[in-house]
Structures are given as C-alpha cells and as structure tokens.
Design an enzyme around this catalytic site. Structure first.
Site, PDB file in Angstrom:
ATOM      1  CD  GLU A  89      -1.420  -0.246   3.606  1.00  0.00           C
ATOM      2  OE1 GLU A  89      -2.109  -1.266   3.756  1.00  0.00           O
ATOM      3  OE2 GLU A  89      -1.567   0.772   4.292  1.00  0.00           O
ATOM      4  CB  CYS A 102       3.126   7.387   3.120  1.00  0.00           C
ATOM      5  SG  CYS A 102       3.578   6.150   4.351  1.00  0.00           S
ATOM      6  CB  CYS A 109       7.006  -5.481   8.699  1.00  0.00           C
ATOM      7  SG  CYS A 109       8.264  -4.730   9.754  1.00  0.00           S
ATOM      8  CB  CYS A 113       5.967  -2.551  16.205  1.00  0.00           C
ATOM      9  SG  CYS A 113       7.672  -2.136  15.839  1.00  0.00           S
ATOM     10  CB  CYS A 116       2.783  -2.006  13.614  1.00  0.00           C
ATOM     11  SG  CYS A 116       2.986  -1.687  11.854  1.00  0.00           S
ATOM     12  CB  CYS A 330      -0.436   2.215  10.662  1.00  0.00           C
ATOM     13  SG  CYS A 330       0.090   3.825  11.198  1.00  0.00           S
TER      14      CYS A 330
END
Ligand code: SAH
Length: 346
Positions: A89, A102, A109, A113, A116, A330
């Site tokens: 995205e 962005c 990932c 975290c 997230c 996010c």
C-alpha cells in the site's frame, strides 16, 4: 534482471552489451525516471527490437489493485499489485506545501511492533528499488500531479532492506532522472543501529525518523521487540553521529498508547532523554487496529504530554491524521485485503 532498478552506469553497460549506441542509455533512463512511464511501449523513440528486449529482460511497473479517495481531505490510498501477486500500500497526500507520498519498503514486516498492523502476517519479501520508485511514478501517472515529498513510512522496515533502499534513494535523487532532493525524503526506522551508522556514511542527507515510542528500554521492550536487540542509548548515540555527519535534524516518532507510554512522567523522562539533542518529536495518537488491544490516548493526555515536552524546550508536533475514512493508517488496507482473501477462500 530488473531494468528500472539499474543505476545509470549499469544501464549503460547493459545497452552497450546489446551493441547499441550510448545515447540509448539516456533515452531509456529518461523514459523510466523522468517521464515515469508504465509501459515499455511508451518508449516511442526506441526501436521495437530494443523495447522487446527490455520487456523480456524485466521491466517493472505496478498495477493498481484498488484505490480509495478520502471524502474528508482528498488523501488517496492505493493497493498495488506486484509482479508476483503480492500487495503493497501507498498513500498520496496533498498538503499546502506540496504533494507527499508514503511508500512501503517491504511486503509485510518482521519487526513485530505490537501496535502495528503491517507486521501481523510477518515478512513476505523485500521490495526492489524499482518497486519503491514505481509507487511514486505510478501515483504520478494516475493523479497527473508531481510529488515533492517522500516518506518511507509505509509497510516494512527500510533498514531491514538496506541495499534496495540505498539504490532507491540514489535513483530517485539522480539528476538525470527524477532529481528529487535528499532533503525531501524522510526514512522511518524502528532503530537498527548498525544500519543507521552505515546510512550516516552514504552521503545522502535524507531526514532520519526514529520510532522511539517509549522513554526507557523497559517500556520500549513491551511495545517493540527490536528494543531487545538495541538499547535506546545506542540509538541516541547513533543519531548523534548521524547528525554530525549529515547536519540533518533527527525526528523522533512517538505513538501514544493509552496507559502504556502517555503519562506526565513518561513525557518528563522523554524530555530528559532528548535534552540537548538537535531533534523534533512527532506525537502520533495510536491508530486502533482490530487485532490488537490498544487504545488511543485521550486528547487531554495528548495535550498534556505535548506541554510536558515543550516545558523542557523540546520541539514537538502532533501528527495530523489524514484519510481516516479510507483505512489510510498504518497497514490497514493491505491487512484488510489479506483477511478478505482468506475469508473469501473459506
Ligand atoms: N518500520 C518503520 C516504518 C514503520 S511505519 C519504523 O518502524 O519506523 C511508520 C510509523 O508508524 C512508525 O513510527 C510506526 O511505529 C508507526 N505506527 C505503526 N502502527 C501504528 C499505529 N497503529 N498507530 C500509530 N502509529 C503506528
């Protein structure tokens, strides 16, 4: 091969190896990075045989899978499909000072975290430089507007994809191509210390943003697994070196999670940590994600936290939320797409 990821000199070698004259290098480079075309067929001044060859050797462009436009502020969120079917995205934002984008640096990932959404399915793969570039180019093709600011804050940990990241930055700042200034690029990292130090020596002058999110290691470890590998003091030392070498002021991102890191004491401790550092703190009221049990701090606590830092002479802003009606925050769109796909196949 991946033609769009090649540096100018590498492209030149490739062109010469085909027995073609060097002026073709300039033409191909400009088609890709100055006119940001999406199809090899648009390279109209090239012989058909060369176009065919480029296509066969690997020409990456992104396909828009879905696109959502915010009714509130015109923010556009794209889900792009990569050549292997992976989704990433990208968010396009219009501000008074210019257009900003962005971009993602990885599909998924592995940093873990806790607050997230991008990390929930783990890391699928690194993005190539061309796939980072193409997020910018494809959005410009779609909107017809130039982008003047790039933040590498989408899905992924950029310093976990170091070589492709550097290649991307060198290509987007190449004077013969898009020629973006390094100063217009901000890269956000959870704090992989050895790579921050490496980056300081690359002579790139981009803005470094550190996802700090806690005033001490104990609290940070509860939110970010990477805090078990690198301590805050190691990160701060690396930031000082980065500043000395590049002259770029550091940004610290701090997502406010209710009851976890948003008290007046936390603000006080954070101010002590950052005292004397040439930096700026960006507070992000945490965005709720379905899979996690975190709440956003209330407005009163956010303001109090901000004041606590200001009283101690720390530069601080609260990040303005844009595109809240289109899952722009996010990793939410990619996540939703993955969940829908799984549910659809049940
Ligand atoms: N891997 C990079 C880029 C991540 S996204 C990094 O860690 O910096 C950019 C920022 O958004 C990071 O500071 C990240 O911690 C933050 N973020 C991620 N999910 C969030 C959420 N749900 N609410 C608020 N901030 C979030």
């Amino acid at each position: 091969m991946d033609i769009r990821s090649m540096y100018y000199d590498e492209l030149n070698e490739y062109i010469l190896s085909l027995g073609l004259p060097a002026y073709r290098t300039k033409q191909v480079f400009e088609w890709m990075h100055k006119k940001y075309i999406g199809s090899v067929d648009d390279m109209t001044n090239l012989p058909k045989t060369l176009r065919k060859k480029i296509l066969r050797d690997g020409f990456i462009s992104l396909e828009i899978e879905t696109k959502q436009v915010s009714k509130i502020d015109g923010t556009v969120k794209y889900l792009f499909k990569l050549y292997d079917g992976q989704m990433i995205e990208t968010v396009f934002m219009r501000y008074s000072y210019g257009n900003s984008i962005c971009i993602s640096s990885q599909a998924g990932c592995r940093m873990g975290c806790r607050f997230c959404a991008s990390t929930i399915g783990g890391l699928v793969r690194n993005l190539y430089a061309s796939e980072m570039l193409e997020q910018i180019y494809a959005v410009m093709r779609d909107t017809g507007e130039r982008i003047s600011n790039v933040v590498i804050m989408g899905t992924g940990e950029p310093l976990d994809n170091y070589d492709n990241l550097i290649r991307f930055i060198r290509l987007i700042t190449d004077e013969r191509g898009y020629n973006l200034s390094g100063r217009s690029i901000t890269m956000s990292t959870c704090g992989i210390v050895p790579n921050i130090l490496k980056l300081a020596d690359e002579d790139l002058a981009i803005t470094l943003a550190i996802s700090l999110h806690a005033p001490n290691d104990k609290k940070r470890r509860k939110l970010m697994p990477i805090a078990n590998t690198y301590s805050i003091s190691e990160i701060i030392d690396a930031c000082k070196i980065y500043f000395e070498k590049t002259g770029r002021r550091i940004t610290f991102e701090y997502s406010l999670v209710k009851g976890e890191n948003d008290s007046a004491e936390d603000a006080y401790e954070l101010a002590g940590l950052l005292a004397g550092l040439n930096c700026h703190v960006n507070l992000i009221p945490v965005n709720k994600i379905e899979e996690r049990n975190f709440s956003r701090s209330d407005d009163y606590s956010i303001q109090k936290f901000k004041l606590g830092l200001e009283k101690n002479s720390i530069n601080v802003t609260i990040r303005k939320s844009v595109g809240s009606d289109i899952d722009a925050a996010c990793g939410q769109l990619r996540r939703k797409h993955m969940v829908n796909k799984v549910e659809g196949s049940l």
